[in-house]
Design a protein around this motif. Sequence first.
Motif, PDB file in Angstrom:
ATOM      1  N   LEU A 101      -0.948   2.924  -2.927  1.00 24.07           N
ATOM      2  CA  LEU A 101      -1.376   2.652  -1.503  1.00 24.07           C
ATOM      3  C   LEU A 101      -0.300   2.721  -0.509  1.00 24.07           C
ATOM      4  O   LEU A 101      -0.479   3.203   0.449  1.00 24.07           O
ATOM      5  N   ALA A 102       0.986   2.413  -1.033  1.00 26.98           N
ATOM      6  CA  ALA A 102       2.192   2.471  -0.085  1.00 26.98           C
ATOM      7  C   ALA A 102       2.231   4.123   0.115  1.00 26.98           C
ATOM      8  O   ALA A 102       2.506   4.459   1.227  1.00 26.98           O
ATOM      9  N   THR A 103       2.188   4.943  -0.822  1.00 27.15           N
ATOM     10  CA  THR A 103       2.388   6.438  -0.601  1.00 27.15           C
ATOM     11  C   THR A 103       1.084   7.082   0.266  1.00 27.15           C
ATOM     12  O   THR A 103       1.634   7.542   1.108  1.00 27.15           O
ATOM     13  N   VAL A 104      -0.021   6.450   0.035  1.00 32.06           N
ATOM     14  CA  VAL A 104      -1.184   6.789   1.006  1.00 32.06           C
ATOM     15  C   VAL A 104      -0.822   6.430   2.458  1.00 32.06           C
ATOM     16  O   VAL A 104      -0.828   7.194   3.349  1.00 32.06           O
ATOM     17  N   GLU A 105      -0.361   5.339   2.782  1.00 31.12           N
ATOM     18  CA  GLU A 105      -0.142   4.922   4.042  1.00 31.12           C
ATOM     19  C   GLU A 105       1.092   5.529   4.465  1.00 31.12           C
ATOM     20  O   GLU A 105       0.989   5.966   5.933  1.00 31.12           O
ATOM     21  N   LEU A 106       2.009   6.044   3.900  1.00 32.21           N
ATOM     22  CA  LEU A 106       3.212   6.597   4.612  1.00 32.21           C
ATOM     23  C   LEU A 106       2.505   8.205   4.726  1.00 32.21           C
ATOM     24  O   LEU A 106       3.425   8.774   5.621  1.00 32.21           O
ATOM     25  N   GLY A 107       2.050   8.697   3.782  1.00 32.15           N
ATOM     26  CA  GLY A 107       1.451   9.921   4.271  1.00 32.15           C
ATOM     27  C   GLY A 107       0.446  10.054   5.235  1.00 32.15           C
ATOM     28  O   GLY A 107       0.774  10.672   6.529  1.00 32.15           O
ATOM     29  N   TYR A 108      -0.559   9.182   5.112  1.00 29.72           N
ATOM     30  CA  TYR A 108      -1.658   9.548   6.172  1.00 29.72           C
ATOM     31  C   TYR A 108      -1.277   8.916   7.614  1.00 29.72           C
ATOM     32  O   TYR A 108      -1.809   9.304   8.475  1.00 29.72           O
ATOM     33  N   LEU A 109      -0.591   7.918   7.659  1.00 30.66           N
ATOM     34  CA  LEU A 109      -0.237   7.070   8.986  1.00 30.66           C
ATOM     35  C   LEU A 109       1.298   7.310   9.317  1.00 30.66           C
ATOM     36  O   LEU A 109       1.569   6.338   9.913  1.00 30.66           O
ATOM     37  N   GLY A 110       1.753   8.189   8.647  1.00 32.82           N
ATOM     38  CA  GLY A 110       3.157   8.821   9.121  1.00 32.82           C
ATOM     39  C   GLY A 110       3.444  10.252   8.984  1.00 32.82           C
ATOM     40  O   GLY A 110       3.274  10.775  10.142  1.00 32.82           O
ATOM     41  N   GLU A 111       3.526  10.738   7.873  1.00 32.47           N
ATOM     42  CA  GLU A 111       3.824  12.039   7.825  1.00 32.47           C
ATOM     43  C   GLU A 111       2.558  13.165   8.659  1.00 32.47           C
ATOM     44  O   GLU A 111       2.813  14.022   9.168  1.00 32.47           O
ATOM     45  N   VAL A 112       1.432  12.732   8.419  1.00 32.05           N
ATOM     46  CA  VAL A 112       0.282  13.690   9.094  1.00 32.05           C
ATOM     47  C   VAL A 112       0.345  13.560  10.569  1.00 32.05           C
ATOM     48  O   VAL A 112       0.028  14.546  11.208  1.00 32.05           O
ATOM     49  N   PHE A 113       1.157  12.584  11.128  1.00 33.81           N
ATOM     50  CA  PHE A 113       1.130  12.493  12.524  1.00 33.81           C
ATOM     51  C   PHE A 113       2.621  12.757  13.043  1.00 33.81           C
ATOM     52  O   PHE A 113       3.111  12.352  14.130  1.00 33.81           O
ATOM     53  N   GLY A 114       3.600  13.446  12.247  1.00 31.59           N
ATOM     54  CA  GLY A 114       4.873  13.966  12.544  1.00 31.59           C
ATOM     55  C   GLY A 114       5.770  12.607  12.665  1.00 31.59           C
ATOM     56  O   GLY A 114       6.734  12.651  13.297  1.00 31.59           O
ATOM     57  N   ARG A 115       5.321  11.704  11.826  1.00 32.89           N
ATOM     58  CA  ARG A 115       6.141  10.573  11.884  1.00 32.89           C
ATOM     59  C   ARG A 115       6.586  10.165  10.423  1.00 32.89           C
ATOM     60  O   ARG A 115       6.313   9.150  10.090  1.00 32.89           O
ATOM     61  N   PRO A 116       7.571  10.874   9.949  1.00 34.45           N
ATOM     62  CA  PRO A 116       7.956  10.618   8.463  1.00 34.45           C
ATOM     63  C   PRO A 116       8.753   9.243   8.538  1.00 34.45           C
ATOM     64  O   PRO A 116       9.568   8.998   9.636  1.00 34.45           O
ATOM     65  N   SER A 117       8.680   8.455   7.475  1.00 36.12           N
ATOM     66  CA  SER A 117       9.242   7.163   7.301  1.00 36.12           C
ATOM     67  C   SER A 117      10.730   7.376   7.073  1.00 36.12           C
ATOM     68  O   SER A 117      11.466   6.355   7.078  1.00 36.12           O
ATOM     69  N   GLY A 118      11.129   8.611   6.310  1.00 36.12           N
ATOM     70  CA  GLY A 118      12.644   8.472   5.596  1.00 36.12           C
ATOM     71  C   GLY A 118      12.525   7.787   4.412  1.00 36.12           C
ATOM     72  O   GLY A 118      13.619   7.960   3.688  1.00 36.12           O
ATOM     73  N   ILE A 119      11.406   7.163   3.726  1.00 42.30           N
ATOM     74  CA  ILE A 119      11.465   6.566   2.516  1.00 42.30           C
ATOM     75  C   ILE A 119      11.159   7.620   1.641  1.00 42.30           C
ATOM     76  O   ILE A 119      10.280   8.341   1.641  1.00 42.30           O
ATOM     77  N   PRO A 120      12.163   7.679   0.534  1.00 39.79           N
ATOM     78  CA  PRO A 120      11.872   8.838  -0.389  1.00 39.79           C
ATOM     79  C   PRO A 120      10.654   8.471  -1.414  1.00 39.79           C
ATOM     80  O   PRO A 120      10.686   7.317  -1.844  1.00 39.79           O
ATOM     81  N   LEU A 121      10.009   9.358  -1.773  1.00 40.35           N
ATOM     82  CA  LEU A 121       8.744   9.240  -2.438  1.00 40.35           C
ATOM     83  C   LEU A 121       8.814  10.557  -3.495  1.00 40.35           C
ATOM     84  O   LEU A 121       8.024  11.526  -3.417  1.00 40.35           O
ATOM     85  N   PRO A 122       9.722  10.430  -4.614  1.00 43.60           N
ATOM     86  CA  PRO A 122       9.727  11.287  -5.443  1.00 43.60           C
ATOM     87  C   PRO A 122       8.791  11.819  -6.412  1.00 43.60           C
ATOM     88  O   PRO A 122       8.455  12.938  -6.824  1.00 43.60           O
ATOM     89  N   TRP A 123       7.788  10.775  -6.347  1.00 45.25           N
ATOM     90  CA  TRP A 123       6.485  10.830  -6.986  1.00 45.25           C
ATOM     91  C   TRP A 123       5.476  11.722  -6.705  1.00 45.25           C
ATOM     92  O   TRP A 123       4.460  11.950  -7.419  1.00 45.25           O
ATOM     93  N   VAL A 124       5.673  12.142  -5.554  1.00 46.57           N
ATOM     94  CA  VAL A 124       4.721  13.137  -4.953  1.00 46.57           C
ATOM     95  C   VAL A 124       5.446  14.427  -4.524  1.00 46.57           C
ATOM     96  O   VAL A 124       4.849  15.230  -3.957  1.00 46.57           O
ATOM     97  N   ALA A 125       6.829  14.597  -4.859  1.00 47.04           N
ATOM     98  CA  ALA A 125       7.421  15.724  -4.549  1.00 47.04           C
ATOM     99  C   ALA A 125       7.055  16.953  -5.243  1.00 47.04           C
ATOM    100  O   ALA A 125       6.427  16.501  -6.327  1.00 47.04           O
ATOM    101  N   GLU A 126       7.057  18.240  -5.025  1.00 51.35           N
ATOM    102  CA  GLU A 126       6.853  19.209  -5.724  1.00 51.35           C
ATOM    103  C   GLU A 126       7.451  19.269  -7.161  1.00 51.35           C
ATOM    104  O   GLU A 126       8.835  18.983  -7.142  1.00 51.35           O
TER     105      GLU A 126
END
Length: 195
Positions: free
Chosen positions: A53-78
Amino acid sequence: MTTTAADTKADLRRYLQDARDALLWKLEGLSEYDVRRPLTGTGTNLLGLVKHLATVELGYLGEVFGRPSGIPLPWVAEGAETNADMWATAGESRAFVVGMYRQAWAHADATLEALPLEAVGTVPWWPAERRTITLHHAVVRVIADAQRHAGHADIVRELIDGAVGMREDNTALAEGDAAWWRAHRDRLERVAREA
């Protein structure tokens, strides 16, 4: 009565926070082993739900709106291991995962505060024909996901030690002592066998 955008945002934020709080409450009083225990055939575990859920929030309510958090998420990286967002490694402590979740809350809440509900974002991991969504859509989606996983956490916690309830101050369950619940469960088992 007229509902303003601020009222709608407050409602959305309240339901999101309710799910967040319920999920973290399910970790209280448990050992490191118990918060990580896979209790379903697909490995569902409490700390993994928080990490997801932390990953979901950082994606949908951050990255999706051009607001990256800067928190590394290696578990969803390519190239990351499949399903790596659904469990915590031995090196990812409970404090780390919960801390990241709280950072995700702050980042998501800042997005909700900064942008109008009609703001448009792009979900890069969705099919091209569906990638464009509004902030309102994204928040509703995150709430639905958070509430769904809070329900999973209810069941996982009950399997661990029998603890139940929506919140510490509101179980949202019928009143009954342990004997009443045993009798209720036994009755349901009989009905299921008879059917």
